[in-house]
Design a protein around this motif. Structure first.
Motif, PDB file in Angstrom:
ATOM      1  N   MET A 262       0.834  -1.202   0.000  1.00 45.98           N
ATOM      2  CA  MET A 262       0.000   0.000   0.000  1.00 45.98           C
ATOM      3  C   MET A 262       0.869   1.253   0.000  1.00 45.98           C
ATOM      4  N   ARG A 263       1.903   1.259   0.810  1.00 44.79           N
ATOM      5  CA  ARG A 263       2.796   2.424   0.866  1.00 44.79           C
ATOM      6  C   ARG A 263       3.413   2.690  -0.516  1.00 44.79           C
ATOM      7  N   GLN A 264       3.847   1.634  -1.176  1.00 48.74           N
ATOM      8  CA  GLN A 264       4.450   1.783  -2.503  1.00 48.74           C
ATOM      9  C   GLN A 264       3.421   2.272  -3.527  1.00 48.74           C
ATOM     10  N   LEU A 265       2.218   1.706  -3.468  1.00 53.36           N
ATOM     11  CA  LEU A 265       1.172   2.116  -4.405  1.00 53.36           C
ATOM     12  C   LEU A 265       0.862   3.605  -4.264  1.00 53.36           C
ATOM     13  N   VAL A 266       0.693   4.051  -3.035  1.00 55.42           N
ATOM     14  CA  VAL A 266       0.383   5.467  -2.800  1.00 55.42           C
ATOM     15  C   VAL A 266       1.512   6.353  -3.312  1.00 55.42           C
ATOM     16  N   GLU A 267       2.735   5.980  -3.013  1.00 56.21           N
ATOM     17  CA  GLU A 267       3.877   6.788  -3.451  1.00 56.21           C
ATOM     18  C   GLU A 267       3.988   6.825  -4.967  1.00 56.21           C
ATOM     19  N   LYS A 268       3.776   5.687  -5.625  1.00 59.40           N
ATOM     20  CA  LYS A 268       3.886   5.645  -7.084  1.00 59.40           C
ATOM     21  C   LYS A 268       2.782   6.449  -7.754  1.00 59.40           C
ATOM     22  N   VAL A 269       1.583   6.388  -7.223  1.00 58.99           N
ATOM     23  CA  VAL A 269       0.483   7.160  -7.799  1.00 58.99           C
ATOM     24  C   VAL A 269       0.732   8.653  -7.611  1.00 58.99           C
TER      25      VAL A 269
ATOM     26  N   GLY B 276      -3.186  -2.590   9.116  1.00 57.65           N
ATOM     27  CA  GLY B 276      -1.823  -2.110   8.898  1.00 57.65           C
ATOM     28  C   GLY B 276      -1.652  -1.438   7.558  1.00 57.65           C
ATOM     29  N   ALA B 277      -2.349  -1.936   6.553  1.00 60.13           N
ATOM     30  CA  ALA B 277      -2.284  -1.325   5.227  1.00 60.13           C
ATOM     31  C   ALA B 277      -2.996   0.022   5.215  1.00 60.13           C
ATOM     32  N   LEU B 278      -4.115   0.109   5.939  1.00 56.51           N
ATOM     33  CA  LEU B 278      -4.823   1.385   6.035  1.00 56.51           C
ATOM     34  C   LEU B 278      -3.910   2.452   6.638  1.00 56.51           C
ATOM     35  N   GLU B 279      -3.224   2.096   7.721  1.00 55.60           N
ATOM     36  CA  GLU B 279      -2.357   3.089   8.363  1.00 55.60           C
ATOM     37  C   GLU B 279      -1.145   3.415   7.492  1.00 55.60           C
ATOM     38  N   ALA B 280      -0.615   2.418   6.818  1.00 55.33           N
ATOM     39  CA  ALA B 280       0.518   2.673   5.926  1.00 55.33           C
ATOM     40  C   ALA B 280       0.120   3.640   4.813  1.00 55.33           C
ATOM     41  N   GLY B 281      -1.090   3.454   4.284  1.00 53.84           N
ATOM     42  CA  GLY B 281      -1.584   4.356   3.248  1.00 53.84           C
ATOM     43  C   GLY B 281      -1.800   5.758   3.776  1.00 53.84           C
ATOM     44  N   LEU B 282      -2.339   5.857   4.980  1.00 57.42           N
ATOM     45  CA  LEU B 282      -2.557   7.166   5.588  1.00 57.42           C
ATOM     46  C   LEU B 282      -1.240   7.887   5.836  1.00 57.42           C
ATOM     47  N   GLU B 283      -0.212   7.145   6.236  1.00 57.93           N
ATOM     48  CA  GLU B 283       1.095   7.750   6.483  1.00 57.93           C
ATOM     49  C   GLU B 283       1.735   8.251   5.194  1.00 57.93           C
ATOM     50  N   ALA B 284       1.517   7.511   4.091  1.00 57.18           N
ATOM     51  CA  ALA B 284       2.165   7.865   2.822  1.00 57.18           C
ATOM     52  C   ALA B 284       1.400   8.927   2.030  1.00 57.18           C
ATOM     53  N   ALA B 285       0.091   9.003   2.255  1.00 58.82           N
ATOM     54  CA  ALA B 285      -0.737   9.919   1.458  1.00 58.82           C
ATOM     55  C   ALA B 285      -0.530  11.365   1.881  1.00 58.82           C
ATOM     56  N   LYS B 286      -0.430  12.229   0.899  1.00 58.77           N
ATOM     57  CA  LYS B 286      -0.342  13.666   1.148  1.00 58.77           C
ATOM     58  C   LYS B 286      -1.758  14.236   1.154  1.00 58.77           C
ATOM     59  N   GLY B 287      -2.043  15.094   2.107  1.00 60.41           N
ATOM     60  CA  GLY B 287      -3.372  15.692   2.161  1.00 60.41           C
ATOM     61  C   GLY B 287      -4.303  14.948   3.097  1.00 60.41           C
TER      62      GLY B 287
END
Length: 355
Positions: A92-99, A115-126
């Motif tokens: 999830m972290r990689q997907l968010v960063e690549k997008v 864990g994936a939800l939190e990883a995405g929240l940490e990586a997402a801007k905004g």
């Protein structure tokens, strides 16, 4: 008036009853996409980035990012890969960063793994949308603290420990429970986006009517925005676009404010092109040698060799206009202008009304 705010670093998507319909692009999801799944296992994110750009170009205002991949080859080498709790957070972290490397469209972080939800929240801007929480007690206790911690809106799916009920009263009660539990955590109703669960109309003849009534109640009684997996309504039926095109404007008129859907009409591939050309030749029709594939597709009603906005997007744009959420019809006119009209300075646009 209820407003749900979803943001990237520089862009804002506003979901509301007096706002244009929010289209949440669903294609960044390896579930059921064998090629994409294999590419992700190999660390190849090129298709993810291409899908992100294509969906935004077709009209998506939010991009759903789902990390539910199955890495079968790695699983054979390392048993940890059989556990989604191990696979999804890093993916999830990689997907968010690549997008985010290719687009600044607001995101929807989508996983069943906390864990994936939190990883995405940490990586997402905004301020992304979190997808999702259900009425199950264990899920509420895990996800709602994340919603509060990161101050983000969340999709609330109307099922609980008893599963998905066919009774709309039960589904409404679950939605109400989630809204009330969220309030206990200090999460306002405008940050809850309820998914009332769309059933296939082919299996349940009242599925459409149920959703329309649920939309009205969710809007009028709970004051919440709503979303759904739009294509569920037509599952298993022929001409699914025809059903979807009717369903979406009707759902919008009863209070639906967003949908998780594919905004793209997928391009015509070489196999379909070859079959159609053979069919035309068999009828004795001579195709000019200088006719390119795109012109051929347009001439014989195949669609396009390029990814473009699908028919569902046309229905949504029309409904936005009809519900006065497209001031003056500007977006409808822009959507329907041909490239030639646009290049000519808009001569294909709306004509001035005569006095």
């Amino acid at each position: 008036m209820t407003r749900t705010i979803i943001e990237s670093q520089t862009k804002t998507a506003i979901m509301g009853f007096d706002q244009p319909f929010t289209v949440i692009g669903e294609r960044i999801n390896p579930t059921g996409r064998k090629i994409l799944n294999a590419e992700l296992e190999a660390g190849d994110f090129s298709r993810v980035q291409a899908d992100a750009l294509a969906q935004v170009a077709a009209g998506a205002t939010v991009l759903d990012i789902n990390s539910g991949a199955v890495f079968s080859n790695k699983m054979a080498e390392d048993p940890r890969y059989a556990d989604n709790n191990f696979v999804e957070p890093d993916l999830m972290r990689q997907l968010v960063e690549k997008v985010q490397e290719v687009t600044d469209c607001p995101l929807c972080i989508d996983s069943s793994v906390p864990g994936a939800l939190e990883a995405g929240l940490e990586a997402a801007k905004g301020r992304p949308l979190l997808n999702s929480v259900t009425g199950e007690e264990e899920r509420l206790e895990i996800v709602l603290p994340l919603v509060k911690k990161y101050n983000v809106p969340v999709v609330a799916i109307s099922n609980d420990d008893t599963g998905i009920s066919e009774d709309p009263e039960v589904r409404f009660a679950v939605a109400k429970k989630i809204v009330e539990r969220a309030a206990d955590f200090g999460i306002p109703a405008h940050d809850i986006v309820v998914d009332p669960l769309v059933m296939p109309i082919g299996a349940m003849g009242t599925a459409g009517l149920q959703v329309f009534e649920l939309n009205r109640r969710l809007r009028n009684e709970l004051g919440v925005n709503t979303t759904c997996g739009a294509s569920n309504i037509s599952f298993g039926l022929p001409n699914r676009h025809g059903i979807n095109n009717a369903f979406l404007p009707m759902a919008m008129a009863t209070g639906m404010t967003s949908a998780i859907m594919n905004p793209i009409a997928l391009p015509v591939g070489p196999k379909k092109l070859a079959e159609k050309k053979a069919e035309i030749a068999a009828k004795g029709i001579i195709i000019p040698e200088d006719m390119d594939d795109e012109t051929f597709c347009e001439t014989f009603g195949l669609g396009s060799t390029k990814a473009r906005a699908g028919k569902e997007m046309e229905a949504i744009r029309a409904a936005n206009f009809l519900t006065n959420n497209d001031e003056g019809g500007a977006e409808w006119i822009k959507f329907n202008k041909s490239p030639a009209d646009a290049a000519a300075g808009g001569r294909g646009g709306r004509r001035r009304r005569r006095a």
